[in-house]
Design an enzyme around this catalytic site. Sequence first.
Site, mmCIF file in Angstrom:
data_model
loop_
_atom_site.group_PDB
_atom_site.id
_atom_site.type_symbol
_atom_site.label_atom_id
_atom_site.label_comp_id
_atom_site.label_asym_id
_atom_site.label_seq_id
_atom_site.Cartn_x
_atom_site.Cartn_y
_atom_site.Cartn_z
ATOM 1 N N HIS A 19 0.840 -1.206 0.000
ATOM 2 C CA HIS A 19 0.000 0.000 0.000
ATOM 3 C C HIS A 19 0.874 1.255 0.000
ATOM 4 C CE1 HIS A 19 0.891 0.600 4.250
ATOM 5 N NE2 HIS A 19 0.526 -0.650 4.486
ATOM 6 N N HIS A 22 4.230 1.398 2.061
ATOM 7 C CA HIS A 22 5.383 0.689 1.480
ATOM 8 C C HIS A 22 5.910 1.465 0.265
ATOM 9 C CE1 HIS A 22 2.620 -2.703 2.927
ATOM 10 N NE2 HIS A 22 3.535 -2.561 3.864
ATOM 11 N N CYS A 127 3.759 -9.488 21.049
ATOM 12 C CA CYS A 127 2.856 -8.868 20.075
ATOM 13 C C CYS A 127 3.098 -9.553 18.731
ATOM 14 C CB CYS A 127 3.108 -7.367 19.944
ATOM 15 S SG CYS A 127 2.219 -6.666 18.533
ATOM 16 N N CYS A 130 4.077 -7.060 15.862
ATOM 17 C CA CYS A 130 5.490 -6.638 15.883
ATOM 18 C C CYS A 130 6.400 -7.839 15.702
ATOM 19 C CB CYS A 130 5.887 -6.024 17.223
ATOM 20 S SG CYS A 130 5.136 -4.474 17.621
ATOM 21 N N CYS A 145 -0.091 -3.476 22.978
ATOM 22 C CA CYS A 145 1.077 -3.086 22.195
ATOM 23 C C CYS A 145 1.018 -1.583 21.908
ATOM 24 C CB CYS A 145 1.101 -3.862 20.875
ATOM 25 S SG CYS A 145 2.236 -3.125 19.683
ATOM 26 N N HIS A 148 0.633 -1.214 17.861
ATOM 27 C CA HIS A 148 -0.535 -1.751 17.158
ATOM 28 C C HIS A 148 -1.813 -1.670 17.981
ATOM 29 C CE1 HIS A 148 2.932 -3.570 15.104
ATOM 30 N NE2 HIS A 148 2.194 -3.364 14.037
ATOM 31 N N LYS A 300 -5.900 6.536 10.924
ATOM 32 C CA LYS A 300 -4.826 5.548 10.770
ATOM 33 C C LYS A 300 -5.294 4.504 9.749
ATOM 34 C CE LYS A 300 -1.948 2.570 13.697
ATOM 35 N NZ LYS A 300 -1.786 1.392 12.954
ATOM 36 N N LYS A 303 -6.054 -2.749 8.388
ATOM 37 C CA LYS A 303 -6.821 -3.802 7.720
ATOM 38 C C LYS A 303 -8.279 -3.725 8.141
ATOM 39 C CE LYS A 303 -3.842 -7.712 6.768
ATOM 40 N NZ LYS A 303 -3.283 -8.924 7.352
HETATM 41 N N1 MSP Z 1 9.375 -6.677 7.930
HETATM 42 C C1 MSP Z 1 9.559 -5.540 8.742
HETATM 43 C C2 MSP Z 1 10.833 -4.816 8.371
HETATM 44 C C3 MSP Z 1 12.054 -5.655 8.387
HETATM 45 S S1 MSP Z 1 13.444 -4.779 7.838
HETATM 46 C C4 MSP Z 1 14.707 -5.814 8.063
HETATM 47 C C5 MSP Z 1 8.372 -4.601 8.574
HETATM 48 N N2 MSP Z 1 7.654 -4.753 7.456
HETATM 49 S S2 MSP Z 1 6.325 -3.947 7.056
HETATM 50 O O1 MSP Z 1 5.768 -4.583 5.902
HETATM 51 O O2 MSP Z 1 5.485 -3.783 8.177
HETATM 52 O O3 MSP Z 1 6.826 -2.581 6.491
HETATM 53 C C6 MSP Z 1 7.125 -1.595 7.324
HETATM 54 C C7 MSP Z 1 7.556 -0.376 6.549
HETATM 55 O O4 MSP Z 1 6.555 0.035 5.599
HETATM 56 C C8 MSP Z 1 7.683 0.812 7.471
HETATM 57 O O5 MSP Z 1 8.914 0.841 8.133
HETATM 58 C C9 MSP Z 1 7.526 1.939 6.507
HETATM 59 O O6 MSP Z 1 8.727 2.063 5.804
HETATM 60 C C10 MSP Z 1 6.436 1.434 5.587
HETATM 61 N N3 MSP Z 1 5.094 1.785 6.072
HETATM 62 C C11 MSP Z 1 4.086 0.925 6.389
HETATM 63 N N4 MSP Z 1 2.992 1.650 6.712
HETATM 64 C C12 MSP Z 1 3.269 2.967 6.644
HETATM 65 C C13 MSP Z 1 2.498 4.161 6.714
HETATM 66 N N5 MSP Z 1 1.229 4.177 7.056
HETATM 67 N N6 MSP Z 1 3.119 5.333 6.396
HETATM 68 C C14 MSP Z 1 4.413 5.372 5.961
HETATM 69 N N7 MSP Z 1 5.149 4.271 5.878
HETATM 70 C C15 MSP Z 1 4.701 3.081 6.455
HETATM 71 O O7 MSP Z 1 8.165 -3.777 9.434
#
Ligand code: MSP
Length: 488
Positions: A19, A22, A127, A130, A145, A148, A300, A303
């Site tokens: 989304h 990412h 959690c 996390c 948490c 979350h 926020k 899902k």
């Molecule tokens: N798998 C772990 C990271 C491991 S790194 C060795 C993880 N993955 S995640 O799919 O949850 O992705 C997290 C990352 O996605 C966040 O750190 C950020 O870069 C991005 N984002 C996810 N949701 C976000 C927002 N709502 N806004 C901005 N970026 C965010 O954590």
Amino acid sequence: MTKKFYITTPLYYVNSQPHIGHAYTTVACDILARYKKSKGVGVHFLTGTDEHGANIEKTAKEAGKDPQQWTDEVAAKFKDLWKILNVEYDDFIRTTEPRHKEVVQKVFAKLLESGDIYKGSYEGNYCYSCEAYIDDKEATKDGKCPFHKKELTPLKEETYFFKLSKYGDKLLKFYQDNPTFLSPKTRSKEIINFVKEGLQDISVSRTKVSWGISVPNDDKHTIYVWFDALENYGSAIGMGEALDGNMENFKKFWPADIHLIGKEIFRFHAIIWPAMLMALGLEMPKKVFAHGWWTAEGEKMSKSMGNFVNPHDLIDKFGLDAFRYFVFREVPFGNDGDFSMTSFKQRYNSDLANDLGNLFSRIINIAGKNLEDKKIEANFDGGFGLTKNLPKISSEYDKYMEDLAFDKALETTWKLISDLNKATATHQPWVMVKEDKEKGVKFLKEVLVCLELVAKQVAPFMPDTATELKKRLATLEKGEPLFPRIQD
Ligand code: MSP
């Protein structure tokens, strides 16, 4: 030798579909990578997917799929999105790949041997989102948490520990000696205070999670997903060989110049990963930069709310570059931001359709009709005071890009666009070419030099647009509107 620049995104979990969040991190890396490449730097840009852990196993099960099949499908979706977003990464690593798993087992064995990993038992509140234990200090008042806001699950298990406690003082000294390591500065205090309060050893294996990399010679345990995933930054570029003393490949890119991440995973990257590297005797990354989070229309994204901003929809409707522009112009990089359709449309119409689009089509149109020599002369000064500002603008832009102040870099560029629009309104070149052709041509030539800089400066953010702008500047052909106005 050209300088190198090794840049990484987090590895995204494959338990949710990609989304805007990412997309944000990955496009930020792409912007920086493209900018560095334009300066002749040898960039290596790594992204990928984090595919182990109980959460992913559960999600796959719910979808009625085998975890490997599930992760294959979701990893492919991430790759598709990066393609659509025009992200030029060099390598995509998946934690289920043999090249990664081998390194993770090797690191584990090595740290076990050195005593930095030892066996014990752990009791705490976990959690699942996390994939981490949350201690009482961190949990919310009602025991949830802090990130979350979900219920924690009490767990007790035999586990291997990593001696994180041993590295607190070394980390503090490292932060002090390397003041730009924790970036932006506004987020560094939280990390420093956390370390100052004293670090505890962390559990790095699980007996209850089968979807993971086995602990060498003890396959009752799988390696904790974070301990596994963080190592991707090394496993992708030859850390395995480096641990055997063969540094040649590894040194080509390591140390990482920047790990770009979201704020919620700053601690893993600012504390645990550096401590692991210290334990392995490897060099520290140069910088960990934690950006803020997007909300959607003030809420926020989650899902359960089903309110994720989907980049595909925006790109289909308004084009890729409008999306890439908006997210980096709207919010200072590092801060939290809110995505709203109203501000998206407003910026699109004012910054892209009006300011940038109209300026180019107007100037190129008149220039195409009035310039005999279509070649743009570098630094041409026609006496209108426009080109003389360019060196200053360009060095300001460079400084902002180096600092990841993307909004400022764009602001600087749009200030130039606005000055050019003003000068065009004042001098009215369409009148000038009729009354004093030579003067009119001089004005146009001067503006064209400025437009070349605009095209160059928007390129990391809007690569397709920049290519089109450069093409139009080379041929002085007006073409179709680049950003047709959005009607309400
Ligand atoms: N798998 C772990 C990271 C491991 S790194 C060795 C993880 N993955 S995640 O799919 O949850 O992705 C997290 C990352 O996605 C966040 O750190 C950020 O870069 C991005 N984002 C996810 N949701 C976000 C927002 N709502 N806004 C901005 N970026 C965010 O954590």
